[in-house]
Motif scaffolding. Sequence first.
Motif, short mmCIF file in Angstrom:
data_model
loop_
_atom_site.label_atom_id
_atom_site.label_comp_id
_atom_site.label_asym_id
_atom_site.label_seq_id
_atom_site.Cartn_x
_atom_site.Cartn_y
_atom_site.Cartn_z
N TYR A 84 0.80 -1.23 0.00
CA TYR A 84 0.00 0.00 0.00
C TYR A 84 0.83 1.28 0.00
CZ TYR A 84 -3.73 -3.29 0.85
OH TYR A 84 -4.59 -4.35 0.74
N LYS A 85 2.16 1.15 -0.15
CA LYS A 85 3.01 2.34 -0.23
C LYS A 85 2.60 3.16 -1.46
CE LYS A 85 7.75 3.88 0.21
NZ LYS A 85 7.41 4.74 1.33
N GLY A 86 2.38 4.45 -1.24
CA GLY A 86 1.95 5.33 -2.32
C GLY A 86 0.44 5.34 -2.51
N ILE A 87 -0.27 4.44 -1.82
CA ILE A 87 -1.73 4.39 -1.90
C ILE A 87 -2.32 4.90 -0.59
CG2 ILE A 87 -3.73 2.87 -2.14
CD1 ILE A 87 -1.89 1.00 -3.80
N ILE A 88 -1.76 4.42 0.51
CA ILE A 88 -2.17 4.85 1.85
C ILE A 88 -1.06 5.77 2.37
CG2 ILE A 88 -2.56 4.03 4.22
CD1 ILE A 88 -3.80 1.52 3.06
N PRO A 89 -1.39 6.83 3.09
CA PRO A 89 -0.36 7.75 3.58
C PRO A 89 0.74 7.03 4.39
CG PRO A 89 -2.53 8.69 3.94
CD PRO A 89 -2.74 7.27 3.47
N ASP A 90 1.99 7.45 4.16
CA ASP A 90 3.13 6.86 4.87
C ASP A 90 2.98 6.95 6.38
OD1 ASP A 90 4.37 6.18 2.50
OD2 ASP A 90 5.72 7.92 2.50
N GLU A 91 2.36 8.04 6.86
CA GLU A 91 2.19 8.21 8.31
C GLU A 91 1.38 7.05 8.89
OE1 GLU A 91 1.07 10.73 6.10
OE2 GLU A 91 3.04 11.68 6.17
N LEU B 90 1.84 1.35 11.88
CA LEU B 90 1.48 -0.06 12.06
C LEU B 90 2.46 -0.69 13.04
CD1 LEU B 90 0.75 -1.13 8.37
CD2 LEU B 90 -0.92 -0.69 10.18
N SER B 91 1.92 -1.48 13.95
CA SER B 91 2.73 -2.01 15.04
C SER B 91 2.76 -3.53 15.00
CB SER B 91 2.11 -1.55 16.37
OG SER B 91 2.57 -2.32 17.44
N TYR B 92 3.97 -4.08 15.03
CA TYR B 92 4.12 -5.53 15.11
C TYR B 92 3.50 -6.07 16.40
CZ TYR B 92 7.51 -5.07 11.31
OH TYR B 92 8.12 -4.79 10.11
N ASP B 93 3.71 -5.36 17.51
CA ASP B 93 3.15 -5.81 18.79
C ASP B 93 1.63 -5.79 18.76
OD1 ASP B 93 5.66 -6.26 19.90
OD2 ASP B 93 5.76 -4.27 20.82
#
Length: 94
Positions: A26-33, A38-41
């Motif tokens: 979703y890079k370039g589709i959803i904002p980078d922020e 997103l959290s692995y935990d």
Amino acid sequence: MQIRRAEKTDAKGIANVHVDSWRTTYKGIIPDEFLDRLSYDQRTSLWENNLNKDDSYTFVAVDESGEVIGFGDCGKRDRNHVENAGDLTSIYLL
């Protein structure tokens, strides 16, 4: 590669695939922020809960070392009255 039913101990591996797949797909589709937050935990906790549900069916693809490299999840929706039928709700691969 082996495909098998997910076990409770797979939650962390599934979470890693989930987060990494979102960040690349979703890079370039959803904002980078959003993607950066997103959290692995958090996803590990989510998958620990999901894998504890009796009506959830999750399968993982693991490499030769046993590392999770993909997963698929399915379940039956309330409005689905077809016997032995379900819906694919997610599929993610590295």
